[in-house]
Design an enzyme around this catalytic site. Structure first.
Site, PDB file in Angstrom:
ATOM      1  N   THR A  52       0.903  -1.148  -0.167  1.00 52.61           N
ATOM      2  CA  THR A  52      -0.082  -0.027  -0.080  1.00 52.61           C
ATOM      3  C   THR A  52       1.082   1.204  -0.109  1.00 52.61           C
ATOM      4  O   THR A  52       0.462   2.221  -0.601  1.00 52.61           O
ATOM      5  CB  THR A  52      -0.780  -0.046   1.232  1.00 52.61           C
ATOM      6  OG1 THR A  52      -1.485  -1.223   1.319  1.00 52.61           O
ATOM      7  CG2 THR A  52      -2.033   0.993   1.203  1.00 52.61           C
ATOM      8  N   TYR A 137       7.946 -10.735   4.699  1.00 54.98           N
ATOM      9  CA  TYR A 137       6.726 -10.365   4.187  1.00 54.98           C
ATOM     10  C   TYR A 137       6.435 -11.252   3.013  1.00 54.98           C
ATOM     11  O   TYR A 137       7.050 -10.999   2.006  1.00 54.98           O
ATOM     12  CB  TYR A 137       6.830  -8.771   3.666  1.00 54.98           C
ATOM     13  CG  TYR A 137       5.413  -8.299   2.877  1.00 54.98           C
ATOM     14  CD1 TYR A 137       4.450  -8.769   2.926  1.00 54.98           C
ATOM     15  CD2 TYR A 137       5.580  -7.223   2.203  1.00 54.98           C
ATOM     16  CE1 TYR A 137       3.319  -8.502   2.241  1.00 54.98           C
ATOM     17  CE2 TYR A 137       4.397  -6.488   1.886  1.00 54.98           C
ATOM     18  CZ  TYR A 137       3.228  -7.025   1.716  1.00 54.98           C
ATOM     19  OH  TYR A 137       2.029  -6.650   1.097  1.00 54.98           O
ATOM     20  N   TYR A 139       3.986 -12.727   0.194  1.00 54.61           N
ATOM     21  CA  TYR A 139       2.755 -12.248  -0.792  1.00 54.61           C
ATOM     22  C   TYR A 139       2.855 -12.938  -1.854  1.00 54.61           C
ATOM     23  O   TYR A 139       3.229 -12.315  -2.898  1.00 54.61           O
ATOM     24  CB  TYR A 139       2.981 -10.705  -0.633  1.00 54.61           C
ATOM     25  CG  TYR A 139       1.683 -10.093  -1.189  1.00 54.61           C
ATOM     26  CD1 TYR A 139       0.576 -10.792  -1.604  1.00 54.61           C
ATOM     27  CD2 TYR A 139       1.462  -8.547  -1.351  1.00 54.61           C
ATOM     28  CE1 TYR A 139      -0.385 -10.006  -2.150  1.00 54.61           C
ATOM     29  CE2 TYR A 139       0.842  -7.997  -2.037  1.00 54.61           C
ATOM     30  CZ  TYR A 139      -0.655  -8.642  -2.257  1.00 54.61           C
ATOM     31  OH  TYR A 139      -1.774  -8.050  -2.873  1.00 54.61           O
ATOM     32  N   LYS A 162       4.666 -11.696   8.027  1.00 54.89           N
ATOM     33  CA  LYS A 162       3.512 -10.976   7.814  1.00 54.89           C
ATOM     34  C   LYS A 162       3.092 -11.682   6.467  1.00 54.89           C
ATOM     35  O   LYS A 162       3.913 -11.661   5.233  1.00 54.89           O
ATOM     36  CB  LYS A 162       3.609  -9.584   7.392  1.00 54.89           C
ATOM     37  CG  LYS A 162       2.738  -8.957   6.432  1.00 54.89           C
ATOM     38  CD  LYS A 162       3.095  -7.574   6.193  1.00 54.89           C
ATOM     39  CE  LYS A 162       2.192  -6.990   5.004  1.00 54.89           C
ATOM     40  NZ  LYS A 162       2.802  -5.629   4.569  1.00 54.89           N
ATOM     41  N   ASP A 163       2.113 -12.581   6.614  1.00 54.76           N
ATOM     42  CA  ASP A 163       1.570 -13.563   5.446  1.00 54.76           C
ATOM     43  C   ASP A 163       0.310 -12.969   4.607  1.00 54.76           C
ATOM     44  O   ASP A 163      -0.765 -12.844   5.093  1.00 54.76           O
ATOM     45  CB  ASP A 163       1.423 -14.750   6.114  1.00 54.76           C
ATOM     46  CG  ASP A 163       0.924 -15.736   4.908  1.00 54.76           C
ATOM     47  OD1 ASP A 163       1.502 -15.735   3.776  1.00 54.76           O
ATOM     48  OD2 ASP A 163       0.277 -16.780   5.376  1.00 54.76           O
ATOM     49  N   THR A 164       0.606 -12.091   3.634  1.00 56.08           N
ATOM     50  CA  THR A 164      -0.620 -11.751   2.824  1.00 56.08           C
ATOM     51  C   THR A 164      -1.008 -12.936   2.039  1.00 56.08           C
ATOM     52  O   THR A 164      -0.843 -13.461   1.213  1.00 56.08           O
ATOM     53  CB  THR A 164      -0.305 -10.687   1.977  1.00 56.08           C
ATOM     54  OG1 THR A 164      -0.040  -9.513   2.795  1.00 56.08           O
ATOM     55  CG2 THR A 164      -1.438 -10.141   1.154  1.00 56.08           C
TER      56      THR A 164
HETATM   57  C1  ELE Z   1      -1.967  -6.448   1.841  1.00 56.39           C
HETATM   58  C2  ELE Z   1      -2.316  -5.914   0.551  1.00 56.39           C
HETATM   59  C3  ELE Z   1      -3.096  -7.081   0.027  1.00 56.39           C
HETATM   60  C4  ELE Z   1      -1.458  -4.994   2.698  1.00 56.39           C
HETATM   61  C5  ELE Z   1       0.762  -3.876   2.483  1.00 56.39           C
HETATM   62  C6  ELE Z   1      -0.079  -4.890   3.211  1.00 56.39           C
HETATM   63  O1  ELE Z   1       0.004  -3.163   1.961  1.00 56.39           O
HETATM   64  O2  ELE Z   1       1.899  -3.843   2.832  1.00 56.39           O
HETATM   65  O3  ELE Z   1      -5.534  -7.046  -2.629  1.00 56.39           O
HETATM   66  O4  ELE Z   1      -5.839  -8.451  -0.588  1.00 56.39           O
HETATM   67  O5  ELE Z   1      -3.730  -8.850  -2.150  1.00 56.39           O
HETATM   68  O6  ELE Z   1      -0.456  -6.957   1.573  1.00 56.39           O
HETATM   69  O7  ELE Z   1      -3.365  -4.920   0.880  1.00 56.39           O
HETATM   70  O8  ELE Z   1      -4.080  -6.821  -0.715  1.00 56.39           O
HETATM   71  P1  ELE Z   1      -5.090  -7.811  -1.455  1.00 56.39           P
HETATM   72  O9  ELE Z   1       0.190  -5.738   4.086  1.00 56.39           O
END
Ligand code: ELE
Length: 298
Positions: A52, A137, A139, A162-164
């Protein structure tokens, strides 16, 4: 509060703070004001240069600018240092240490496909060589690779994740395999679930525009009012789903201004700011969603 399970009192709400741009440059004052406002609303830590915060779109100097701005407001910071240049990553990690940042974090090297696990392990070990408290992190949907619980065990030096991830089981697996490690889920839709399952908290982009609601979700869960917490979670889900229709990150700038009432500048193209018509439409719909839940019509 008596009788509340310890783990729920401790669950942290971490905000991946947006980066305010004006005329292509970071607006430091707006970032500081936004950070202060979020802390007043009850968030626990600020994740700097996350998704973000447009981390992958920032130069090393800009990542440092963001860090220094937030440090002027609070020391409750997680400094995201990841990039595709190991030298830059390590120098930011060192800089974080010199500035007294307790925790740094990194996503895995992205874009390049087919990287063997040994290379990912080495990337994180090298970061650990520069700082005592490093979080992963994870993701996978954005980075293109999953640094799973077994890989984290092999890395051996990470203090948190931090596991998205839409799978709460995937997040819990880090705890199963690496007891003692702090684990946060990063999906906006799993704030309540993260708290209720005993994870260490949530890193939610929605905390930029509805921090009080997330704090309230934590309170309701800790009081055992799970139905009420779920209703608030569903409101967040509706807002996020609406915002994603306009492009999630650009929408967050509009929602902060519209809901919280102060300017946070613009995103950086190619995450183009919304046009006037879209802004109004998004905000009108968001307010309707919030009114519906406030009136208990949901
Ligand atoms: C999340 C994203 C995930 C938030 C960051 C965050 O911004 O660093 O669209 O659900 O994959 O990683 O907002 O977004 P979506 O930790």
């Amino acid at each position: 509060m008596e009788g509340i399970p310890e783990v729920m009192k401790m669950a942290e709400i971490i905000v991946p703070v947006l980066t305010p741009f004006n005329d292509g440059k970071i607006n430091i004052e707006l970032l500081k004001e936004h950070t202060s406002s979020l802390l007043k609303a009850g968030v626990d830590r600020i994740f700097v240069n996350g998704t973000t915060g447009m981390g992958p779109a920032l130069s090393p100097g800009e990542k440092e600018t963001n860090l220094k701005a937030v440090l002027e407001v609070t020391d409750k910071v997680i400094f995201q240092v990841g990039s595709l240049n190991m030298g830059e990553v390590k120098s930011l990690a060192r800089e974080g240490k010199e500035l007294g940042v307790k925790t740094i974090a990194s996503y895995a090297p992205y874009y390049f496909t087919g990287l063997p696990k040994s290379l990912i392990v080495r990337y994180f070990k090298e970061i650990c060589g520069e700082h005592d408290e490093v979080y992963l992190y994870n993701y996978p949907s954005a980075v293109g690779k999953d640094v799973d619980a077994e890989t984290v065990k092999e890395i051996g030096c990470l203090k948190g994740v931090k596991d998205t991830n839409d799978s709460i089981n995937h997040s819990l697996q880090y705890k199963r395999v690496n007891p003692g490690m702090k684990v946060f889920n990063g999906a906006d839709t799993l704030v309540m679930t993260s708290i209720a399952t005993g994870l260490d908290g949530t890193v939610s982009a929605a905390a930029n525009f509805v921090p009080e609601v997330l704090v309230e979700i934590r309170r309701k869960v800790s009081e055992g009012k799970v139905g009420e917490a779920m209703k608030l979670q569903f409101m967040v889900d509706e807002l996020v789903s609406l915002a994603k229709g306009y492009g999630y990150i650009p929408s967050i700038y509009v929602l902060v201004k519209g809901i919280r009432g102060y300017d946070v500048g613009n995103p950086r193209p190619p995450l183009f700011p919304l046009g006037d018509v879209e802004r109004k439409e998004l905000l009108d719909k968001a307010i309707k969603i919030m009114e519906k839940y406030n009136k208990n019509e949901a």
